[in-house]
Design an enzyme around this catalytic site. Structure first.
Site, PDB file in Angstrom:
ATOM      1  N   ASN A 202     -45.292 -19.543  -2.602  1.00  0.00           N
ATOM      2  CA  ASN A 202     -45.854 -20.752  -3.176  1.00  0.00           C
ATOM      3  C   ASN A 202     -46.872 -20.428  -4.265  1.00  0.00           C
ATOM      4  O   ASN A 202     -46.566 -20.519  -5.447  1.00  0.00           O
ATOM      5  CB  ASN A 202     -46.484 -21.618  -2.085  1.00  0.00           C
ATOM      6  CG  ASN A 202     -46.590 -23.079  -2.479  1.00  0.00           C
ATOM      7  OD1 ASN A 202     -46.883 -23.407  -3.619  1.00  0.00           O
ATOM      8  ND2 ASN A 202     -46.341 -23.971  -1.541  1.00  0.00           N
ATOM      9  N   ASP A 203     -48.062 -20.042  -3.873  1.00  0.00           N
ATOM     10  CA  ASP A 203     -49.141 -19.835  -4.841  1.00  0.00           C
ATOM     11  C   ASP A 203     -48.823 -18.735  -5.857  1.00  0.00           C
ATOM     12  O   ASP A 203     -49.245 -18.809  -7.007  1.00  0.00           O
ATOM     13  CB  ASP A 203     -50.445 -19.502  -4.121  1.00  0.00           C
ATOM     14  CG  ASP A 203     -50.853 -20.588  -3.132  1.00  0.00           C
ATOM     15  OD1 ASP A 203     -50.694 -21.779  -3.491  1.00  0.00           O
ATOM     16  OD2 ASP A 203     -51.286 -20.265  -2.025  1.00  0.00           O
ATOM     17  N   VAL A 204     -48.055 -17.716  -5.451  1.00  0.00           N
ATOM     18  CA  VAL A 204     -47.793 -16.575  -6.326  1.00  0.00           C
ATOM     19  C   VAL A 204     -46.773 -16.896  -7.413  1.00  0.00           C
ATOM     20  O   VAL A 204     -46.495 -16.060  -8.277  1.00  0.00           O
ATOM     21  CB  VAL A 204     -47.334 -15.345  -5.519  1.00  0.00           C
ATOM     22  CG1 VAL A 204     -48.430 -14.892  -4.561  1.00  0.00           C
ATOM     23  CG2 VAL A 204     -46.037 -15.626  -4.766  1.00  0.00           C
TER      24      VAL A 204
ATOM     25  N   TYR B 215     -51.201 -21.479   0.813  1.00  0.00           N
ATOM     26  CA  TYR B 215     -52.492 -21.189   1.436  1.00  0.00           C
ATOM     27  C   TYR B 215     -53.663 -21.570   0.550  1.00  0.00           C
ATOM     28  O   TYR B 215     -54.770 -21.739   1.028  1.00  0.00           O
ATOM     29  CB  TYR B 215     -52.555 -19.701   1.799  1.00  0.00           C
ATOM     30  CG  TYR B 215     -52.743 -19.458   3.269  1.00  0.00           C
ATOM     31  CD1 TYR B 215     -52.409 -20.427   4.210  1.00  0.00           C
ATOM     32  CD2 TYR B 215     -53.254 -18.245   3.730  1.00  0.00           C
ATOM     33  CE1 TYR B 215     -52.582 -20.200   5.567  1.00  0.00           C
ATOM     34  CE2 TYR B 215     -53.433 -18.018   5.077  1.00  0.00           C
ATOM     35  CZ  TYR B 215     -53.096 -18.988   5.990  1.00  0.00           C
ATOM     36  OH  TYR B 215     -53.279 -18.765   7.328  1.00  0.00           O
ATOM     37  N   ALA B 216     -53.430 -21.688  -0.750  1.00  0.00           N
ATOM     38  CA  ALA B 216     -54.522 -22.093  -1.638  1.00  0.00           C
ATOM     39  C   ALA B 216     -54.783 -23.590  -1.546  1.00  0.00           C
ATOM     40  O   ALA B 216     -55.778 -24.081  -2.070  1.00  0.00           O
ATOM     41  CB  ALA B 216     -54.206 -21.713  -3.086  1.00  0.00           C
TER      42      ALA B 216
END
Length: 455
Positions: free
Chosen positions: A381-383, A421-422
C-alpha cells in the site's frame, strides 16, 4: 593456559559470527551462513564451561535446556506473518537478560569500582529500555496495542531521572539497592513511553534500533565479565543494527530522529470499495486479469504485508511459472521497508523458492517500470502510493516509492479499500490505469494460475 585456550575459542567464534553474517546477505548462502554462526555460538558456549571457578553447572544446563526447547518450539511453530513479532520478543529477552545480570551483579560489586559500576548501570538502563520497548513493538505488530500519544518531554524527563539516579548511585560509594530498582523501573517506563507513540509504519525501523540497543547491552555485559566473545558479539549486533536503522530511515527519506520523535504512521481504516467522493475505483475480474497477464511481455509483482497475511507466497510463485511458460518475463519489485521487518519480503519469497535474481530492488526496478506492461500489487500500500511524489501535504511525501503508476497497467489485489499502515488513502487505487481485484490474495492467485494455464 586454559584462559588462553578459552580466548582463542572466543576469537574463532567471533570470526565465525562475521563469516555467518556475511553469508546471510544472500539467500543462496543464508542457510549455510546461519549454520556457521550457530557453530560459532556453540563453540563460545562450550568454551565458557571451562572458565575457572564456574559454579552451578547443573542450573546452567537446566536453563539452557529450557531455553533451547522454548526457542525451537517458537521458531518452528510461528507463522511467517508473525515472524517480526518473534524477532521483537527474542530481542526483548536479550535486553531483559542484560538487565537481570546487572541486578544480580550489583550485590557483588564493590561500591568503589566506578568503572564497572558505570558499565553495570548502562546494562541496567539500556537493557530495561530494550526489553519494555520490544514488548510494546511486538504488541503493535500483533495489533493488540494501539498508538498512544505521550508527551515527549515527559519521556525525556523519566530517562533523565533514571540516568541521574544511576550517576548518583555510582558517585555515592555506598550500596543503594532500593535506588537500583527505581532506576530499572524508570528505564522500563521510558521504554514504554519511547515506543508507544511511534506509528506502526515505522516499526521496522524501531525493531532495528532496539536490536542495536540489545547488542550494546551484550557488549556492556561482556565488559562487566571481561568476556571477549560477549563484547565483540555485542559490538557486531549493535553496529549492524544501527547501520540497518540508518539505511531504512534513508529508504523512507526521513531522519531517525523524525521517525523516533514524531507520531507518524497510525493505522486507520479506509473507504469502502467502489467509490470515494468523485473518485471512482475500477474493478477487474480474474478472467480479464489472466488475459492481461498472459499477453504481456513483462509483469512485475510488488509484494507487501498482505501477501504474508494470506500466505500466498507459493501461489504467486506458481503464477510466475505459469506466465513464464507463455514467454512472459516475471520480476519482483522489492521496497526496502515493505512488510513488518527488514527483508521480510525477501525471506517470504525465498521460502517459496523464487530465484533471487528475480528480486529487484526499488531503484533498479523504477528504471524498468515505464517499459513494463503489467504491475501486480499484492497487499502493498504505502510503498506504491504516488502521494509520496505528488502531494506535499501527505505525511509520506518525499518517501521513495516503487513508481508503479508509470507502468502501462496496474492490477491491485486487496481484500478491501482499507488504508495501509500510514493510515492514508492511496491515490494509486483511483489512477485510470489501475484495476482493483478484490479478494483473498491466495485464492485470487490460485484462480489466476488456473485461468492462465487454461488459456
Amino acid at each position: 593456559m586454559i584462559l588462553y585456550i578459552i580466548d582463542i575459542c572466543y576469537l574463532v567464534a567471533v570470526v565465525l559470527f562475521i563469516l555467518g553474517i556475511k553469508l546471510m546477505s544472500h539467500p543462496d548462502t543464508a542457510r549455510r551462513g546461519n549454520g556457521i554462526a550457530l557453530s560459532g555460538m556453540i563453540l563460545a558456549i562450550v568454551a565458557s564451561f571451562f572458565t575457572p571457578g564456574l559454579n552451578n553447572i547443573i542450573l546452567i544446563l537446566v536453563a539452557m535446556a529450557l531455553g533451547t526447547v522454548g526457542g525451537l518450539y517458537f521458531a518452528k511453530s510461528v507463522k511467517m506473518t508473525a515472524m517480526p513479532q518473534l524477532v521483537s520478543f527474542f530481542n526483548g529477552m536479550g535486553g531483559a537478560a542484560a538487565a537481570l545480570i546487572g541486578l544480580v551483579e550489583y550485590g557483588d560489586l564493590p561500591v568503589d569500582e566506578v568503572g564497572k559500576g558505570a558499565v553495570l548501570m548502562a546494562s541496567l538502563v539500556i537493557g530495561s529500555i530494550s526489553f519494555s520497548g520490544s514488548m510494546i513493538a511486538m504488541g503493535k505488530l500483533q495489533g493488540v496495542i494501539k498508538d498512544i500519544r505521550i508527551n515527549k518531554m515527559l519521556g525525556f524527563t523519566i530517562l533523565a531521572v533514571a540516568v541521574a539516579l544511576a550517576v548518583y548511585i555510582i558517585a555515592s560509594g555506598q550500596p543503594q539497592p532500593v535506588l537500583v530498582y527505581v532506576v530499572v523501573l524508570l528505564a522500563l517506563v521510558y521504554g514504554l513511553a519511547f515506543v508507544y507513540p511511534i506509528g506502526g509504519a515505522d516499526m521496522p525501523v524501531v525493531i532495528s534500533l532496539l536490536n542495536s540497543l540489545t547488542g550494546v547491552t551484550a557488549a556492556t555485559t561482556g565488559l562487566l565479565y571481561d568476556n571477549k566473545v560477549m563484547l565483540m558479539g555485542g559490538i557486531l549486533v549493535g553496529s549492524a543494527g544501527l547501520l540497518l536503522t540508518l539505511l531504512m530511515a534513508k529508504a523512507m527519506n526521513r531522519s531517525v530522529a523524525n521517525i523516533l520523535f514524531t507520531s507518524f504512521g497510525t493505522a486507520a481504516g479506509g473507504a469502502a470499495a467502489g467509490q470515494t467522493g468523485d473518485q471512482v475505483v475500477k474493478e477487474i475480474n480474474q478472467y480479464d486479469s489472466s488475459i492481461l497477464l498472459s499477453y504481456a511481455k513483462r509483469v512485475v509483482v510488488v509484494p507487501g504485508y498482505g501477501l504474508a497475511v494470506a500466505q500466498a507466497q507459493h501461489a504467486v510463485h506458481d503464477l510466475e511459472k505459469a506466465l513464464e511458460e507463455k514467454g512472459v518475463e516475471v520480476l519482483y519489485g522489492i521496497h526496502p521497508v515493505a512488510g513488518r521487518m527488514p527483508g521480510h519480503m525477501n525471506v517470504l519469497l525465498a521460502e517459496s523458492d523464487v530465484p533471487y535474481d528475480k528480486l529487484i530492488e526499488m531503484d533498479d526496478m523504477n528504471e524498468q517500470l515505464p517499459s513494463t506492461d503489467v504491475v501486480m500489487v499484492i497487499g502493498a500500500n504505502d510503498v506504491v502510493n504516488p502521494a509520496a511524489n505528488d502531494d506535499p501535504s501527505s505525511p509520506i511525501y518525499g518517501m521513495p516509492i516503487l513508481e508503479v503508476n508509470k507502468a502501462a497497467n496496474v492490477i491491485v489485489i486487496k481484500r478491501s479499500m482499507s488504508s495501509g499502515y500510514a493510515g492514508i488513502e492511496n491515490a494509486l487505487f483511483f489512477d485510470p490505469k489501475t484495476r482493483m481485484l478484490f479478494g483473498d490474495a491466495k485464492k485470487v492467485l490460485t484462480g489466476l494460475v488456473s485461468e492462465v494455464k487454461n488459456m
